[in-house]
Motif scaffolding. Structure first.
Motif, PDB file in Angstrom:
ATOM      1  N   PRO A  32       0.807  -1.226   0.000  1.00 37.45           N
ATOM      2  CA  PRO A  32       0.000   0.000   0.000  1.00 37.45           C
ATOM      3  C   PRO A  32       0.837   1.271   0.000  1.00 37.45           C
ATOM      4  O   PRO A  32       0.363   2.321  -0.444  1.00 37.45           O
ATOM      5  N   SER A  33       2.064   1.198   0.490  1.00 37.26           N
ATOM      6  CA  SER A  33       2.915   2.380   0.521  1.00 37.26           C
ATOM      7  C   SER A  33       3.286   2.831  -0.894  1.00 37.26           C
ATOM      8  O   SER A  33       3.124   3.998  -1.265  1.00 37.26           O
ATOM      9  N   ARG A  37       2.270   6.177  -3.254  1.00 42.91           N
ATOM     10  CA  ARG A  37       3.238   7.020  -3.959  1.00 42.91           C
ATOM     11  C   ARG A  37       2.910   7.130  -5.440  1.00 42.91           C
ATOM     12  O   ARG A  37       3.161   8.162  -6.070  1.00 42.91           O
ATOM     13  N   TYR A  38       2.360   6.067  -5.985  1.00 47.94           N
ATOM     14  CA  TYR A  38       2.099   5.987  -7.425  1.00 47.94           C
ATOM     15  C   TYR A  38       0.819   6.706  -7.836  1.00 47.94           C
ATOM     16  O   TYR A  38       0.796   7.394  -8.862  1.00 47.94           O
ATOM     17  N   VAL A  39      -0.262   6.549  -7.084  1.00 51.08           N
ATOM     18  CA  VAL A  39      -1.569   6.976  -7.590  1.00 51.08           C
ATOM     19  C   VAL A  39      -1.945   8.410  -7.244  1.00 51.08           C
ATOM     20  O   VAL A  39      -2.844   8.975  -7.881  1.00 51.08           O
ATOM     21  N   TYR A  40      -1.284   9.028  -6.235  1.00 53.29           N
ATOM     22  CA  TYR A  40      -1.646  10.389  -5.861  1.00 53.29           C
ATOM     23  C   TYR A  40      -0.590  11.385  -6.353  1.00 53.29           C
ATOM     24  O   TYR A  40       0.608  11.073  -6.364  1.00 53.29           O
ATOM     25  N   PRO A  41      -0.986  12.624  -6.700  1.00 53.46           N
ATOM     26  CA  PRO A  41      -0.065  13.596  -7.304  1.00 53.46           C
ATOM     27  C   PRO A  41       0.720  14.397  -6.268  1.00 53.46           C
ATOM     28  O   PRO A  41       0.584  15.620  -6.163  1.00 53.46           O
ATOM     29  N   TRP A  42       1.587  13.719  -5.526  1.00 54.79           N
ATOM     30  CA  TRP A  42       2.375  14.397  -4.491  1.00 54.79           C
ATOM     31  C   TRP A  42       3.211  15.518  -5.118  1.00 54.79           C
ATOM     32  O   TRP A  42       3.922  15.315  -6.088  1.00 54.79           O
ATOM     33  N   ASP A  55       2.784  10.628   5.983  1.00 50.20           N
ATOM     34  CA  ASP A  55       3.459  10.827   7.257  1.00 50.20           C
ATOM     35  C   ASP A  55       4.138   9.531   7.684  1.00 50.20           C
ATOM     36  O   ASP A  55       3.783   8.435   7.226  1.00 50.20           O
ATOM     37  N   VAL A  56       5.082   9.647   8.601  1.00 52.10           N
ATOM     38  CA  VAL A  56       5.841   8.481   9.068  1.00 52.10           C
ATOM     39  C   VAL A  56       4.912   7.421   9.641  1.00 52.10           C
ATOM     40  O   VAL A  56       5.049   6.229   9.336  1.00 52.10           O
ATOM     41  N   TRP A  57       3.951   7.829  10.458  1.00 50.83           N
ATOM     42  CA  TRP A  57       3.079   6.828  11.089  1.00 50.83           C
ATOM     43  C   TRP A  57       2.239   6.094  10.043  1.00 50.83           C
ATOM     44  O   TRP A  57       1.952   4.900  10.196  1.00 50.83           O
ATOM     45  N   GLN A  58       1.853   6.793   8.972  1.00 55.37           N
ATOM     46  CA  GLN A  58       1.080   6.143   7.917  1.00 55.37           C
ATOM     47  C   GLN A  58       1.920   5.104   7.180  1.00 55.37           C
ATOM     48  O   GLN A  58       1.435   4.027   6.831  1.00 55.37           O
ATOM     49  N   GLU A  59       3.187   5.431   6.962  1.00 61.41           N
ATOM     50  CA  GLU A  59       4.100   4.459   6.350  1.00 61.41           C
ATOM     51  C   GLU A  59       4.301   3.250   7.261  1.00 61.41           C
ATOM     52  O   GLU A  59       4.415   2.113   6.794  1.00 61.41           O
ATOM     53  N   ASP A  60       4.333   3.487   8.570  1.00 60.11           N
ATOM     54  CA  ASP A  60       4.476   2.374   9.522  1.00 60.11           C
ATOM     55  C   ASP A  60       3.298   1.405   9.414  1.00 60.11           C
ATOM     56  O   ASP A  60       3.472   0.181   9.440  1.00 60.11           O
ATOM     57  N   VAL A  61       2.093   1.954   9.301  1.00 58.62           N
ATOM     58  CA  VAL A  61       0.907   1.110   9.137  1.00 58.62           C
ATOM     59  C   VAL A  61       1.003   0.318   7.836  1.00 58.62           C
ATOM     60  O   VAL A  61       0.711  -0.885   7.796  1.00 58.62           O
ATOM     61  N   ASP A  62       1.453   0.973   6.770  1.00 56.35           N
ATOM     62  CA  ASP A  62       1.608   0.277   5.490  1.00 56.35           C
ATOM     63  C   ASP A  62       2.593  -0.878   5.582  1.00 56.35           C
ATOM     64  O   ASP A  62       2.391  -1.938   4.993  1.00 56.35           O
ATOM     65  N   ARG A  63       3.671  -0.676   6.316  1.00 51.34           N
ATOM     66  CA  ARG A  63       4.654  -1.759   6.468  1.00 51.34           C
ATOM     67  C   ARG A  63       4.049  -2.941   7.203  1.00 51.34           C
ATOM     68  O   ARG A  63       4.339  -4.105   6.882  1.00 51.34           O
TER      69      ARG A  63
END
Length: 250
Positions: A32-33, A37-42, A55-63
């Motif tokens: 999901p991480s 990165r791929y689907v949204y226009p950061w 955010d870091v915590w969101q990446e942690d959940v993805d991991r």
């Protein structure tokens, strides 16, 4: 058959969907991480103009999600049995306790988009502590992020349902109100790909959680509960205490 090919077979015909986009997104089945990165226009304007990613915590959940999906895929090869022939619990259960304003509803939207984009005909239940929270915050946030998806044309957002254009009856996420008097209304979730998301989970009664428990017997079923830790009783509290051994917690 690869996941990308399996998804491609069930998406709209090639003349209405970019085949390379289908293939790319199919590769994010366990990630999901990278999907986010791929689907949204950061950094490309609009709401994300000054954002470089999650955010870091969101990446942690993805991991944690990725680890669970990979465990499920490994277990599948052995019939979901361990070396001694005992069943392996491959359900993915994650609980996130936090205050307000950190982006819980945003993260819920990203997870829904990842799951519905990479699993054919999934069953996705989304609920919150109150109907106004579900309708005006959680589900509204989903609409905002849907508009930014690179594959937004695959799906339709309505006030109660987010569905694939070509398969509205079987390929969707549902905003799911619950009733303490009739909790059985949310039972029966036993499709091949199951995702349950709770927003402000500490306010959802235990009886509702109990009706979701059986769905977690589906291999690789994912249950993620987000909430403000305002109570010292209830199932959300017990994710961090009595049932901590069953949940990955943040």
């Amino acid at each position: 058959m690869s996941l990308a090919a399996a998804v491609a077979q069930r998406l709209p015909a090639a003349d209405s969907v970019d085949a390379s986009l289908v293939d790319d997104i199919g590769r994010f089945y366990a990630d999901p991480s990278w999907f986010a990165r791929y689907v949204y226009p950061w950094g490309e304007g609009g709401m994300l103009e000054n954002e470089t990613g999650q955010d870091v915590w969101q990446e942690d959940v993805d991991r944690a999600i990725r680890a669970g999906v990979l465990k499920t895929l490994a277990a599948e090869k052995n019939g979901y049995l361990d070396a001694s022939g005992e069943p392996i619990d491959t359900s993915i259960k994650i609980a996130v306790a936090s205050g307000n304003g950190i982006g819980k509803s945003c993260k819920i939207s990203m997870i829904i988009h990842w799951f519905i984009s990479t699993r054919p005909h999934p069953q996705i239940l989304v609920m919150a502590n109150t109907l106004p929270q579900l309708s005006n915050k959680t589900w509204r946030e989903l609409a905002k992020w849907h508009k930014m998806m690179i594959n937004k044309d695959w799906f339709v957002w309505t006030a109660t349902k987010f569905y694939a254009k070509e398969h509205p009856e079987t390929w969707f996420a549902a905003a799911t109100p619950w009733s303490e008097e009739h909790p059985e209304a949310i039972s029966g979730t036993h499709e091949k790909d199951v995702l349950v998301l709770m927003d402000e989970a500490s306010g959802i009664p235990d009886v509702v959680w109990e009706y979701i428990d059986p769905a977690m017997t589906t291999p690789g079923a994912i249950w993620i509960a987000f909430g403000n830790p305002t109570r010292n009783t209830g199932r959300f509290f017990e994710c961090f205490n009595r049932f901590k051994h069953r949940w990955t917690t943040f």
